[in-house]
Design an enzyme around this catalytic site. Structure first.
Site, PDB file in Angstrom:
ATOM      1  N   ARG A   1       0.826  -1.210   0.000  1.00 39.28           N
ATOM      2  CA  ARG A   1       0.000   0.000   0.000  1.00 39.28           C
ATOM      3  C   ARG A   1       0.859   1.259   0.000  1.00 39.28           C
ATOM      4  O   ARG A   1       0.530   2.258  -0.641  1.00 39.28           O
ATOM      5  CB  ARG A   1      -0.955  -0.018   1.197  1.00 39.28           C
ATOM      6  CG  ARG A   1      -1.998   1.085   1.137  1.00 39.28           C
ATOM      7  CD  ARG A   1      -3.059   0.898   2.190  1.00 39.28           C
ATOM      8  NE  ARG A   1      -2.503   0.998   3.525  1.00 39.28           N
ATOM      9  CZ  ARG A   1      -3.171   0.698   4.649  1.00 39.28           C
ATOM     10  NH1 ARG A   1      -4.429   0.291   4.573  1.00 39.28           N
ATOM     11  NH2 ARG A   1      -2.594   0.812   5.821  1.00 39.28           N
TER      12      ARG A   1
ATOM     13  N   LYS B   1      -2.904   6.558   1.118  1.00 38.89           N
ATOM     14  CA  LYS B   1      -2.751   6.956   2.516  1.00 38.89           C
ATOM     15  C   LYS B   1      -1.811   8.149   2.563  1.00 38.89           C
ATOM     16  O   LYS B   1      -0.617   8.007   2.822  1.00 38.89           O
ATOM     17  CB  LYS B   1      -2.208   5.774   3.323  1.00 38.89           C
ATOM     18  CG  LYS B   1      -2.583   5.847   4.792  1.00 38.89           C
ATOM     19  CD  LYS B   1      -2.326   4.525   5.488  1.00 38.89           C
ATOM     20  CE  LYS B   1      -2.589   4.599   6.958  1.00 38.89           C
ATOM     21  NZ  LYS B   1      -4.004   4.531   7.329  1.00 38.89           N
TER      22      LYS B   1
ATOM     23  N   GLU C   1     -16.434   6.289   4.849  1.00 36.97           N
ATOM     24  CA  GLU C   1     -15.514   5.871   5.908  1.00 36.97           C
ATOM     25  C   GLU C   1     -15.970   6.394   7.250  1.00 36.97           C
ATOM     26  O   GLU C   1     -16.721   7.356   7.349  1.00 36.97           O
ATOM     27  CB  GLU C   1     -14.116   6.444   5.647  1.00 36.97           C
ATOM     28  CG  GLU C   1     -13.471   5.857   4.438  1.00 36.97           C
ATOM     29  CD  GLU C   1     -11.985   5.632   4.647  1.00 36.97           C
ATOM     30  OE1 GLU C   1     -11.583   5.137   5.714  1.00 36.97           O
ATOM     31  OE2 GLU C   1     -11.238   5.960   3.716  1.00 36.97           O
TER      32      GLU C   1
HETATM   33  C1  PLP Z   1      -5.130   3.805   7.594  1.00 41.63           C
HETATM   34  C2  PLP Z   1      -6.540   4.108   7.322  1.00 41.63           C
HETATM   35  C3  PLP Z   1      -7.567   3.157   7.528  1.00 41.63           C
HETATM   36  C4  PLP Z   1      -7.325   1.811   8.151  1.00 41.63           C
HETATM   37  O1  PLP Z   1      -6.506   0.971   7.394  1.00 41.63           O
HETATM   38  P1  PLP Z   1      -5.835  -0.297   8.069  1.00 41.63           P
HETATM   39  O2  PLP Z   1      -4.941  -0.823   7.013  1.00 41.63           O
HETATM   40  O3  PLP Z   1      -6.901  -1.237   8.437  1.00 41.63           O
HETATM   41  O4  PLP Z   1      -5.100   0.201   9.281  1.00 41.63           O
HETATM   42  C5  PLP Z   1      -8.859   3.496   7.175  1.00 41.63           C
HETATM   43  N1  PLP Z   1      -9.152   4.717   6.661  1.00 41.63           N
HETATM   44  C6  PLP Z   1      -8.200   5.659   6.463  1.00 41.63           C
HETATM   45  C7  PLP Z   1      -8.597   6.966   5.902  1.00 41.63           C
HETATM   46  C8  PLP Z   1      -6.864   5.388   6.795  1.00 41.63           C
HETATM   47  O5  PLP Z   1      -5.939   6.324   6.613  1.00 41.63           O
END
Ligand code: PLP
Length: 344
Positions: free
Chosen positions: A82, A184, A220
């Site tokens: 990722r 991210k 989300e």
């Molecule tokens: C990091 C993140 C998540 C959760 O991802 P995981 O891989 O399960 O930790 C969900 N939403 C957003 C916006 C994030 O930045």
């Protein structure tokens, strides 16, 4: 392993400076040999693209101390993958995936004294990041990059057991459909501070975002993904190009299907059909699984399973996930990687 004498039960989610972090620099077209350092301050140009133009991305993961004293990473290869995707979205050079996992292990091992003991629910949170640095003033990719990984012990998300939280559906948008929602990146977070703060001011755990194009579908839950258990026992989670693909969410999809025998689907989750869900949860590395008691949208409150009790499917998923992470339950092939601990 002699641990430091900390109050592991009451760590909360705060930054605590540990002795070691990993750092590597990308210069002249390649990542230079990285390594551990004790310097927790980054020295970067005032003209860095990370500061002006949001050319930065990050990861969030945890190291878990098991009952037998060994240390687990949960699917670190997925974080490596990722991070690479996030880098590519922002025209940053990706850090090699195998080296990423090795570097994470080095940081965990070097700070082994600070990995919270088994049974406290606390973990070692790990934060890898990539930033564009060097002298740039126009909007263009940076000449140099820094990849660094630091770690900090964090408390159990749930003191005294898993319990539901309520959320507030905001009218603010998080990310645009062809923007950077699936990456991210830091830029997705600046704009979330107002809705997040407004939600907390109203005594909700965090803001929930709707799809920015139509404001009719759930995207989300703060910085966690949404999932629900329908009244006909399906595990459903939103399908959208502007949500962050959560590793926890994909792990739960797998566990729901292969361990609990549920039907699963990624599909649009309509705001006006939320009453189809008997259980709802938020999931992510930090939030683990937070049962959602209810959600407030304008003057309407939608309650799910309960504001005080955890639904049975949510509880099963939680026990499975956390059991695998802490090494009490055997996980699917390849999900757990052990960190070799050599620091005495
Ligand atoms: C990091 C993140 C998540 C959760 O991802 P995981 O891989 O399960 O930790 C969900 N939403 C957003 C916006 C994030 O930045």
């Amino acid at each position: 392993m002699q641990k430091v004498d900390w109050d592991w039960e009451n760590l909360g989610f705060q930054y605590r400076r540990l002795p070691f972090r990993y750092l590597s620099v990308h210069k002249d077209g390649e990542w230079h040999e990285g390594g551990l350092t004790t310097d927790s301050t980054l020295h970067i140009s005032e003209a860095s693209t990370a500061l002006h133009y949001g050319q930065n991305c990050f990861e969030g993961m945890k190291a878990y101390q098991c009952k037998d004293g060994s240390v687990n990473l949960f699917r670190p290869d997925q974080n490596a993958k990722r991070l690479k995707a996030s880098c590519e979205r922002l025209m940053m050079p990706a850090f090699p995936e195998d080296k990423f996992v090795e570097a994470v292990k080095e940081v965990v091992n070097a700070n082994a004294k600070y990995i919270p003991p088994y049974g406290t629910g606390a973990t070692l949170y790990i934060r890898p990041l990539v930033i564009g640095v060097g002298d740039t003033i126009g909007v263009s990719p940076a000449p140099e990059y820094i990849f660094t990984i630091f770690a900090t012990p964090v408390g159990s998300y749930f003191k005294g057991g898993i319990k539901p939280a309520n959320f507030w559906i905001t009218d603010y948008d998080r990310a645009a459909p062809k923007g950077t929602g699936a990456a991210k990146v830091g830029g997705n977070y600046g704009g979330s501070l107002i809705p997040g703060t407004e939600a907390k001011k109203r005594n909700f755990a965090d803001a929930v975002y709707l799809d920015p194009a139509t404001h009719s579908k759930i995207e989300e839950v703060g910085s966690a993904n949404f999932f629900g258990i329908t009244k006909d026992n399906r595990f459903a989670t939103p399908l959208s190009p502007s949500i962050l693909p959560s590793i926890t969410k994909y792990s739960l999809l797998y566990l729901a299907k292969h361990k609990l025998g549920l039907e699963t689907s990624e599909e649009p989750v309509y705001l006006d059909q939320l009453d189809e869900f008997k259980e709802v949860g938020a999931c992510g590395t930090a939030a683990v699984i937070t049962p959602v008691g209810g959600m407030q949208y304008h003057d309407k409150f939608i309650e799910f399973y309960s504001e005080t009790e955890v639904g049975p499917v949510t509880q099963k998923l939680y026990d499975l996930l956390v059991g695998i992470q802490f090494g009490d339950v055997e996980g699917p092939e390849g999900w757990i990687q052990k960190v070799p601990i050599t620091e005495a």
